[in-house]
Write a protein that holds these residues in place. Structure first.
Motif, mmCIF file in Angstrom:
data_model
loop_
_atom_site.group_PDB
_atom_site.id
_atom_site.type_symbol
_atom_site.label_atom_id
_atom_site.label_comp_id
_atom_site.label_asym_id
_atom_site.label_seq_id
_atom_site.Cartn_x
_atom_site.Cartn_y
_atom_site.Cartn_z
ATOM 1 N N VAL A 20 1.839 3.002 11.544
ATOM 2 C CA VAL A 20 0.633 3.440 10.567
ATOM 3 C C VAL A 20 1.078 4.975 10.206
ATOM 4 O O VAL A 20 1.108 5.491 9.279
ATOM 5 C CB VAL A 20 -0.472 3.529 11.018
ATOM 6 C CG1 VAL A 20 -1.553 4.299 10.337
ATOM 7 C CG2 VAL A 20 -1.202 2.153 11.085
ATOM 8 N N HIS A 21 1.430 5.749 11.463
ATOM 9 C CA HIS A 21 2.073 6.948 11.485
ATOM 10 C C HIS A 21 3.079 7.362 10.449
ATOM 11 O O HIS A 21 3.388 8.108 9.672
ATOM 12 C CB HIS A 21 2.147 7.505 12.601
ATOM 13 C CG HIS A 21 2.838 9.112 12.769
ATOM 14 N ND1 HIS A 21 1.934 10.076 12.679
ATOM 15 C CD2 HIS A 21 4.221 9.370 13.029
ATOM 16 C CE1 HIS A 21 2.589 11.226 12.372
ATOM 17 N NE2 HIS A 21 3.935 10.843 12.827
ATOM 18 N N ALA A 22 4.026 6.348 10.368
ATOM 19 C CA ALA A 22 5.234 6.444 9.592
ATOM 20 C C ALA A 22 4.937 6.103 8.349
ATOM 21 O O ALA A 22 5.456 6.966 7.426
ATOM 22 C CB ALA A 22 6.319 5.465 10.180
ATOM 23 N N ALA A 23 3.967 5.310 7.823
ATOM 24 C CA ALA A 23 3.511 5.017 6.637
ATOM 25 C C ALA A 23 2.875 6.246 6.130
ATOM 26 O O ALA A 23 2.936 6.645 4.881
ATOM 27 C CB ALA A 23 2.641 3.791 6.556
ATOM 28 N N ASP A 24 1.888 6.757 6.762
ATOM 29 C CA ASP A 24 1.434 8.239 6.302
ATOM 30 C C ASP A 24 2.211 9.256 6.148
ATOM 31 O O ASP A 24 2.109 9.835 5.133
ATOM 32 C CB ASP A 24 0.492 8.709 7.635
ATOM 33 C CG ASP A 24 -0.979 7.677 7.734
ATOM 34 O OD1 ASP A 24 -1.330 6.986 6.860
ATOM 35 O OD2 ASP A 24 -1.561 7.841 8.802
ATOM 36 N N GLU A 25 3.373 9.276 6.696
ATOM 37 C CA GLU A 25 4.488 10.315 6.545
ATOM 38 C C GLU A 25 5.030 10.086 5.354
ATOM 39 O O GLU A 25 5.354 10.852 4.417
ATOM 40 C CB GLU A 25 5.232 10.332 7.831
ATOM 41 C CG GLU A 25 4.649 11.120 9.025
ATOM 42 C CD GLU A 25 4.109 12.560 8.771
ATOM 43 O OE1 GLU A 25 4.981 13.228 7.825
ATOM 44 O OE2 GLU A 25 3.108 12.766 8.990
ATOM 45 N N VAL A 26 5.404 8.703 5.086
ATOM 46 C CA VAL A 26 6.027 8.496 3.805
ATOM 47 C C VAL A 26 5.236 8.794 2.592
ATOM 48 O O VAL A 26 5.645 9.293 1.653
ATOM 49 C CB VAL A 26 6.270 6.718 4.026
ATOM 50 C CG1 VAL A 26 7.170 6.446 2.320
ATOM 51 C CG2 VAL A 26 7.486 6.777 4.826
ATOM 52 N N ARG A 27 4.005 8.478 2.984
ATOM 53 C CA ARG A 27 2.882 8.552 1.666
ATOM 54 C C ARG A 27 2.822 10.259 1.197
ATOM 55 O O ARG A 27 2.876 10.706 0.233
ATOM 56 C CB ARG A 27 1.534 8.025 2.068
ATOM 57 C CG ARG A 27 1.643 6.483 2.208
ATOM 58 C CD ARG A 27 0.388 5.970 2.582
ATOM 59 N NE ARG A 27 0.370 4.473 2.931
ATOM 60 C CZ ARG A 27 -0.421 3.742 3.357
ATOM 61 N NH1 ARG A 27 -1.802 4.520 3.448
ATOM 62 N NH2 ARG A 27 -0.351 2.506 3.404
ATOM 63 N N ASN A 37 0.931 -1.222 0.034
ATOM 64 C CA ASN A 37 0.146 -0.073 -0.233
ATOM 65 C C ASN A 37 0.863 1.359 -0.093
ATOM 66 O O ASN A 37 0.514 2.440 -0.975
ATOM 67 C CB ASN A 37 -0.893 -0.082 1.282
ATOM 68 C CG ASN A 37 -2.311 -0.887 1.034
ATOM 69 O OD1 ASN A 37 -2.361 -1.641 -0.224
ATOM 70 N ND2 ASN A 37 -3.238 -0.536 1.452
ATOM 71 N N THR A 38 1.877 1.306 0.895
ATOM 72 C CA THR A 38 2.753 2.631 0.704
ATOM 73 C C THR A 38 3.722 2.783 -0.418
ATOM 74 O O THR A 38 3.922 3.639 -1.066
ATOM 75 C CB THR A 38 3.722 2.421 2.165
ATOM 76 O OG1 THR A 38 2.799 2.505 3.109
ATOM 77 C CG2 THR A 38 4.619 3.774 1.938
#
Length: 217
Positions: free
Chosen positions: A132-139, A78-79
């Motif tokens: 999840v927070h880390a993935a959101d930031e990468v996206r 997903n990311t």
């Protein structure tokens, strides 16, 4: 026997009657999506797969390892889809936004139900919440970089990136259901809202082709 035959028999022993790592992981993913993380347990998965419980341990050390594999699989798919789409070739910012919207609408690239399930799991685990927070930031960073590539100032690129991403997460969180026709009809308006530039007819035609959508039908 030949080396090839020996390898075939070895493969059958580890991926045949015991299943395979992918089979166990797919079953765990489905259980997570349907019923949440508490449903991801070894014995129920084994029963559903008609495999022995001991078969599981050929592929995963324990349930914790399976849960970690689920997180890694989710993040990679997903990311990764966001990052790839934002880096994809585009001649204009509107075409770049359409590249990203393809990800939103093609579940072979991005699984919204899996994202929803992982976010639900995050409410039960600080560790998962951090992932999840880390993935959101990468996206968001990937979308921000996409805008910056087309000359948007840093502050504007950040706000537009968040507008794009938080709109999509809102769709996922609210479990919005739209017909393909409705989604496609709204796409040009979303593009203009996100970047201030409407897509051209040729850009829309390529977008429709990628999603195998015929607006004439």
């Amino acid at each position: 026997m030949t080396d090839q035959t020996d390898q075939t028999l070895s493969d059958e022993k580890t991926t045949g009657w015991r299943g395979s790592r992918e089979v166990w992981l797919a079953a765990a993913r489905q259980a997570l999506i349907q019923s949440g993380v508490d449903a991801v347990k070894i014995q129920p998965l084994a029963t559903g797969l008609a495999l022995s419980r001991t078969s599981f341990y050929w592929f995963f050390k324990d349930r914790k390892a399976l849960l970690e594999a689920l997180l890694e699989d989710w993040d990679a798919k997903n990311t990764g889809a966001f990052v790839d789409a934002c880096a994809a070739y585009a001649e204009t910012i509107s075409e770049a936004i359409l590249n990203l919207i393809v990800v939103f609408q093609d579940e072979a690239l991005f699984e919204p139900q899996l994202d929803f399930a992982i976010r639900g799991w995050a409410h039960q685990s600080d560790g998962v919440a951090a992932r999840v927070h880390a993935a959101d930031e990468v996206r968001i960073d990937a979308i921000r970089a996409m805008f910056a590539r087309f000359g948007f100032a840093e502050d504007e690129a950040d706000v537009r990136a968040r507008t794009v991403y938080l709109t999509q997460i809102g769709y996922i969180s609210m479990q919005v259901r739209e017909s393909v026709g409705v989604r496609m009809a709204r796409a040009p308006g979303y593009v203009k809202t996100f970047c201030g530039q409407a897509p051209t007819d040729s850009e829309l035609a390529r977008f429709h082709a990628r999603l195998k959508f015929d607006p004439a039908l």
